[in-house]
Design a protein around this motif. Structure first.
Motif, mmCIF file in Angstrom:
data_model
loop_
_atom_site.group_PDB
_atom_site.id
_atom_site.type_symbol
_atom_site.label_atom_id
_atom_site.label_comp_id
_atom_site.label_asym_id
_atom_site.label_seq_id
_atom_site.Cartn_x
_atom_site.Cartn_y
_atom_site.Cartn_z
ATOM 1 N N UNK A 115 0.812 -1.209 0.000
ATOM 2 C CA UNK A 115 0.000 0.000 0.000
ATOM 3 C C UNK A 115 0.855 1.273 0.000
ATOM 4 N N UNK A 116 2.171 1.118 -0.087
ATOM 5 C CA UNK A 116 3.069 2.275 -0.007
ATOM 6 C C UNK A 116 2.791 3.253 -1.142
ATOM 7 N N UNK A 117 2.702 4.523 -0.773
ATOM 8 C CA UNK A 117 2.525 5.573 -1.767
ATOM 9 C C UNK A 117 1.107 5.741 -2.274
ATOM 10 N N UNK B 294 -1.428 -5.823 18.445
ATOM 11 C CA UNK B 294 -0.539 -5.634 17.306
ATOM 12 C C UNK B 294 -1.323 -5.409 16.016
ATOM 13 N N UNK B 295 -2.308 -6.251 15.766
ATOM 14 C CA UNK B 295 -3.055 -6.154 14.510
ATOM 15 C C UNK B 295 -3.763 -4.811 14.378
ATOM 16 N N UNK B 296 -4.385 -4.364 15.452
ATOM 17 C CA UNK B 296 -5.107 -3.088 15.410
ATOM 18 C C UNK B 296 -4.157 -1.919 15.224
ATOM 19 N N UNK B 297 -2.997 -1.951 15.885
ATOM 20 C CA UNK B 297 -2.031 -0.857 15.781
ATOM 21 C C UNK B 297 -1.507 -0.732 14.358
ATOM 22 N N UNK B 298 -1.102 -1.847 13.765
ATOM 23 C CA UNK B 298 -0.559 -1.812 12.408
ATOM 24 C C UNK B 298 -1.642 -1.441 11.400
ATOM 25 N N UNK B 299 -2.815 -2.006 11.565
ATOM 26 C CA UNK B 299 -3.913 -1.692 10.649
ATOM 27 C C UNK B 299 -4.230 -0.201 10.671
ATOM 28 N N UNK B 300 -4.179 0.406 11.849
ATOM 29 C CA UNK B 300 -4.547 1.822 11.977
ATOM 30 C C UNK B 300 -3.626 2.733 11.180
ATOM 31 N N UNK B 301 -2.339 2.390 11.090
ATOM 32 C CA UNK B 301 -1.431 3.254 10.322
ATOM 33 C C UNK B 301 -1.459 2.932 8.835
ATOM 34 N N UNK B 302 -1.649 1.659 8.483
ATOM 35 C CA UNK B 302 -1.751 1.327 7.060
ATOM 36 C C UNK B 302 -2.956 2.025 6.450
ATOM 37 N N UNK B 303 -4.034 2.098 7.200
ATOM 38 C CA UNK B 303 -5.247 2.758 6.694
ATOM 39 C C UNK B 303 -5.058 4.268 6.523
ATOM 40 N N UNK B 304 -3.982 4.814 7.050
ATOM 41 C CA UNK B 304 -3.696 6.243 6.852
ATOM 42 C C UNK B 304 -3.135 6.520 5.464
ATOM 43 N N UNK C 61 -4.961 7.566 1.196
ATOM 44 C CA UNK C 61 -5.739 6.942 2.262
ATOM 45 C C UNK C 61 -7.047 6.356 1.736
ATOM 46 N N UNK C 62 -7.752 7.108 0.889
ATOM 47 C CA UNK C 62 -9.042 6.628 0.400
ATOM 48 C C UNK C 62 -8.898 5.348 -0.413
ATOM 49 N N UNK C 63 -7.878 5.304 -1.275
ATOM 50 C CA UNK C 63 -7.716 4.111 -2.101
ATOM 51 C C UNK C 63 -7.222 2.928 -1.275
ATOM 52 N N UNK C 64 -6.349 3.193 -0.296
ATOM 53 C CA UNK C 64 -5.880 2.120 0.588
ATOM 54 C C UNK C 64 -7.062 1.435 1.257
ATOM 55 N N UNK C 65 -8.001 2.215 1.750
ATOM 56 C CA UNK C 65 -9.140 1.631 2.454
ATOM 57 C C UNK C 65 -10.043 0.839 1.521
ATOM 58 N N UNK C 66 -10.111 1.255 0.258
ATOM 59 C CA UNK C 66 -10.877 0.469 -0.717
ATOM 60 C C UNK C 66 -10.174 -0.859 -1.003
ATOM 61 N N UNK C 67 -8.838 -0.823 -1.092
ATOM 62 C CA UNK C 67 -8.082 -2.040 -1.377
ATOM 63 C C UNK C 67 -8.102 -3.015 -0.202
ATOM 64 N N UNK C 68 -8.002 -2.476 1.010
ATOM 65 C CA UNK C 68 -7.975 -3.336 2.200
ATOM 66 C C UNK C 68 -9.310 -4.031 2.407
ATOM 67 N N UNK C 69 -10.383 -3.272 2.250
ATOM 68 C CA UNK C 69 -11.696 -3.841 2.545
ATOM 69 C C UNK C 69 -11.895 -3.974 4.036
ATOM 70 N N UNK C 70 -12.429 -5.091 4.461
ATOM 71 C CA UNK C 70 -12.758 -5.265 5.878
ATOM 72 C C UNK C 70 -11.548 -5.666 6.712
ATOM 73 N N UNK D 64 -1.464 -1.380 -9.890
ATOM 74 C CA UNK D 64 -2.061 -0.172 -9.330
ATOM 75 C C UNK D 64 -2.778 0.673 -10.379
ATOM 76 N N UNK D 65 -2.502 0.395 -11.637
ATOM 77 C CA UNK D 65 -3.188 1.139 -12.699
ATOM 78 C C UNK D 65 -4.641 0.697 -12.842
ATOM 79 N N UNK D 66 -4.966 -0.435 -12.232
ATOM 80 C CA UNK D 66 -6.316 -0.981 -12.319
ATOM 81 C C UNK D 66 -7.150 -0.581 -11.115
ATOM 82 N N UNK D 67 -8.482 -0.644 -11.223
ATOM 83 C CA UNK D 67 -9.343 -0.291 -10.075
ATOM 84 C C UNK D 67 -9.205 -1.313 -8.951
ATOM 85 N N UNK D 68 -9.656 -0.976 -7.734
ATOM 86 C CA UNK D 68 -10.434 0.225 -7.391
ATOM 87 C C UNK D 68 -9.556 1.453 -7.220
ATOM 88 N N UNK D 69 -10.106 2.630 -7.594
ATOM 89 C CA UNK D 69 -9.370 3.877 -7.498
ATOM 90 C C UNK D 69 -9.814 4.655 -6.251
#
Length: 347
Positions: free
Chosen positions: A23-25, A248-258, A28-37, A342-347
């Motif tokens: 998810x580097x670079x 651990x899972x919640x802490x790491x997830x919280x920053x990746x979602x940023x 935030x909005x697209x990261x959350x779409x890619x991560x999902x639940x 990354x050129x493909x959806x979701x955007x």
């Protein structure tokens, strides 16, 4: 107990790095779409690989093993490892680190090789220092020695020290509080670090107000993602740790979602929280999902075990230069394919 903290710190760094890397670079909005639940490995068919965040942490651990509490020996060994690490063709090397290593190859001494930058490189390799070194005055010297090899802006050192102190705090206290960490910062951060001190104070207030780490990042004008500037990276990482100190899972997830520099910020958070919870507190699915070599999970545990045994001046576990180069060539191809994805959806 020392082994639990050291193993947890290095493994936590590796897991945070690998889980955040895809998810580097990305915003935030697209990261959350890619991560999902649920956040999971997704670099290579559901598996993850490590990057420079973990490699630097392992090199610091190896250099500590050889240092015999001598910062000059530590700095020389780490500089040598960085030089040969560069020759193995690592992908995604930071610009400041790149210039510093070129200066090392040109003959600059490690204490003079750094360039003026406030990037987060020194912070990504400092949690292990706070976990492995038990004397605070010595810790500050080692953080400085590690930082100056690549970065000379004092902000880089202050940020790296804040991370090292967080790892030190969780490794030496069974009950950790934001107030206790803040007091430690007050005692050991220099007065010149008042800007960082204020940012971390704001992070602590945000945690007390039950704001999410994403909300705190937005308050720092990081709505599109956390940057590699150390005064952006470190406060967000500290916020995530204090918000989820035992999860651990919640802490790491919280920053990746940023979004943004997700691998480095997650590696820093993973190192701190991993030091607190140990290997047992890191999700097994995330540990098992790392598929890498020659710096494998087993190799990381071997280095951590050596460091925790405190056999000074001992010979650290060797990591093959030849196989590292081959691995890096494969890794660069993986990153290229992932970049095209990354050129493909979701955007």
């Amino acid at each position: 107990m020392a082994e639990q903290h050291i193993v947890g710190c290095i493994l936590g760094t590796a897991v945070g790095d690998a889980i955040g890397l895809p998810y580097e670079g990305i915003s935030r909005n697209r990261v959350n779409k890619l991560i999902g639940e649920h956040l999971k490995h997704r670099l290579v068919f559901g598996y993850g690989m490590i990057s420079d965040d973990t490699e630097h942490t392992v090199m610091v651990a190896q250099s500590l093993l050889e240092a015999n509490r001598d910062t000059e020996i530590f700095q020389a060994r780490l500089a040598k490892r960085l030089r040969y690490w560069f020759l193995a063709l690592p992908a995604g090397i930071g610009f400041a680190t790149l210039r510093a290593i070129i200066r090392l190859w040109l003959g600059f001494q490690p204490k003079n090789s750094g360039v003026y930058s406030a990037g987060n490189g020194p912070a990504m390799r400092s949690a292990i220092l706070g976990t492995a070194i038990t004397d605070l005055e010595q810790l500050k010297l080692f953080v400085k020695a590690s930082t100056l090899i690549t970065h000379t802006d004092p902000k880089a050192e202050y940020g790296a020290l804040a991370v090292a102190l967080a790892a030190f705090y969780v490794s030496n206290n069974s009950r950790c509080t934001a107030e206790g960490y803040f007091q430690l910062l007050n005692e050991h951060l220099p007065v010149e670090a008042k800007e960082l001190f204020l940012l971390i104070k704001n992070a602590i207030s945000s945690v007390k107000n039950r704001e999410t780490t994403q909300e705190f990042a937005v308050s720092l004008s990081l709505s599109k993602g956390v940057t590699g500037y150390i005064y952006h990276t470190v406060p967000v990482a500290i916020h995530a740790w204090l918000s989820h100190s035992g999860n651990f899972e919640a802490a790491v997830t919280s920053v990746v979602r940023c979004g943004g520099d997700t691998d480095t910020v997650a590696a820093i958070v993973g190192g701190i929280v991993g030091a607190a919870v140990g290997k047992a507190g890191i999700p097994e699915k995330w540990l098992d999902g790392i598929c890498d070599w020659p710096i494998s999970i087993n190799k990381i545990e071997e280095v951590a075990g050596q460091l925790s045994s405190k056999k000074e001046s001992s010979k650290p576990a060797k990591i093959s230069f030849f196989f590292s180069m081959l691995r890096n060539i494969v890794f660069m191809m993986v990153i290229l394919v992932h970049g095209l994805r990354r050129l493909l959806p979701p955007y």
